[in-house]
Design a protein around this motif. Structure first.
Motif, PDB file in Angstrom:
ATOM      1  N   ILE A 246      75.234  24.105-115.479  1.00 55.80           N
ATOM      2  CA  ILE A 246      76.445  24.758-115.953  1.00 55.80           C
ATOM      3  C   ILE A 246      76.938  25.613-114.790  1.00 55.80           C
ATOM      4  O   ILE A 246      76.288  26.615-114.427  1.00 55.80           O
ATOM      5  CB  ILE A 246      76.197  25.634-117.194  1.00 55.80           C
ATOM      6  N   ILE A 247      78.032  25.205-114.175  1.00 56.78           N
ATOM      7  CA  ILE A 247      78.549  25.867-112.986  1.00 56.78           C
ATOM      8  C   ILE A 247      79.745  26.727-113.385  1.00 56.78           C
ATOM      9  O   ILE A 247      80.778  26.207-113.802  1.00 56.78           O
ATOM     10  CB  ILE A 247      78.953  24.831-111.917  1.00 56.78           C
ATOM     11  N   GLU A 248      79.582  28.030-113.243  1.00 57.93           N
ATOM     12  CA  GLU A 248      80.603  28.974-113.697  1.00 57.93           C
ATOM     13  C   GLU A 248      81.454  29.476-112.529  1.00 57.93           C
ATOM     14  O   GLU A 248      81.014  30.291-111.716  1.00 57.93           O
ATOM     15  CB  GLU A 248      79.931  30.156-114.412  1.00 57.93           C
ATOM     16  N   ASP A 249      82.656  28.944-112.452  1.00 51.91           N
ATOM     17  CA  ASP A 249      83.707  29.409-111.557  1.00 51.91           C
ATOM     18  C   ASP A 249      83.271  29.531-110.095  1.00 51.91           C
ATOM     19  O   ASP A 249      83.395  30.588-109.482  1.00 51.91           O
ATOM     20  CB  ASP A 249      84.280  30.750-112.045  1.00 51.91           C
ATOM     21  N   ILE A 250      82.784  28.421-109.561  1.00 50.10           N
ATOM     22  CA  ILE A 250      82.499  28.368-108.125  1.00 50.10           C
ATOM     23  C   ILE A 250      82.729  26.942-107.641  1.00 50.10           C
ATOM     24  O   ILE A 250      82.425  25.980-108.354  1.00 50.10           O
ATOM     25  CB  ILE A 250      81.063  28.837-107.787  1.00 50.10           C
ATOM     26  N   GLY A 251      83.295  26.828-106.456  1.00 45.49           N
ATOM     27  CA  GLY A 251      83.598  25.516-105.902  1.00 45.49           C
ATOM     28  C   GLY A 251      82.551  25.043-104.927  1.00 45.49           C
ATOM     29  O   GLY A 251      81.402  25.509-104.927  1.00 45.49           O
TER      30      GLY A 251
END
Length: 258
Positions: free
Chosen positions: A117-122
């Motif tokens: 789950i990747i929260e707001d990072i590119g």
């Protein structure tokens, strides 16, 4: 959540563990933050999920001053799981800096990560926070003085990163050391992002000043088994819009039968 510790690589690490009989879920915080930022999320996910949140090296109650590089960050997480005798793959939730560590972990240790789950990072990171943090160092006689130095936009997010010491209040990370960590995570991470095969959820904050939602959506389109969602929030979605964030997270985990 219970505060616990272990030693690895000459560093004493601190972490929070919700305990109980729930399925383990690893949580990795963003820069400037710490494990304690996930306490409310852990409460929301209990008892089905046992959230384990690490204070990464240089942050929170973990030792400061150790080396900063991706290999070290990954080794720290693996050591945490070994310390807890968690041998099966677990979902990894990563916010910002923690998201970079999470997708590197999934690529380098696929046997450790069942989903991301990747929260707001590119994946194309070129940050320089020097103008923000250079005047955050030191101890402030009054808590309000430190909050004023952080500014009205950032201070609400860093409340759990402020600690009382003998002569006043300070941050539980060294701004100069943070800049070393920031440089260690800068770069183009596209190749790593596309290496892993586990299911992934990418969550974008519609009001984020850190990430471009278009890039996050492109990450989703280019990687098989990846879902994109955007919630009304800034960069710290799990703080700004915790209810919807937890609902989205729980739905994703349930659909993966993890």
């Amino acid at each position: 959540m219970h505060r616990r510790s272990f030693e690895h690589d000459g560093v004493v690490f601190s972490f929070l563990d919700a305990g109980g009989d729930g399925k383990p879920l690893l949580a990795l915080h963003g820069h400037w933050m710490g494990a304690s930022d996930f306490t409310e999320v852990a409460d929301d996910l209990s008892p089905e999920w046992r959230v384990i949140a690490l204070d990464q090296r240089g942050f929170g109650e973990t030792d400061h001053g150790a080396a900063h590089n991706m290999a070290a960050y990954l080794g720290d997480v693996v050591a945490l799981l070994k310390n807890l005798s968690i041998n099966e793959p677990v979902p990894a939730l990563g916010h910002s800096f923690g998201g970079i560590v999470a997708y590197h972990l999934a690529a380098a240790h696929p046997d450790r990560v069942s989903a991301m789950i990747i929260e707001d990072i590119g994946v194309n990171i070129q940050d320089d926070s020097t103008p923000y943090v250079t005047n955050w160092s030191g101890t402030f006689r009054l808590r309000e003085e430190l909050e004023e130095r952080l500014g009205p936009r950032l201070s609400p997010y860093l409340q759990k990163s402020i600690r009382r010491v003998k002569d006043g209040w300070t941050l539980n990370f060294d701004p100069a050391e943070f800049l070393v960590s920031e440089r260690a995570t800068n770069g183009n991470h596209w190749k790593v992002w596309l290496q892993s095969r586990c299911p992934a959820l990418v969550v974008s904050g519609s009001e984020s000043r850190v990430c471009d939602g278009t890039e996050l959506q492109t990450m989703t389109e280019r990687r098989e088994g990846t879902v994109f969602t955007q919630l009304k929030a800034g960069h710290s979605i799990h703080i700004d819009n915790r209810t919807e964030f937890v609902e989205t997270l729980r739905h994703f985990l349930n659909t993966q039968n993890l």
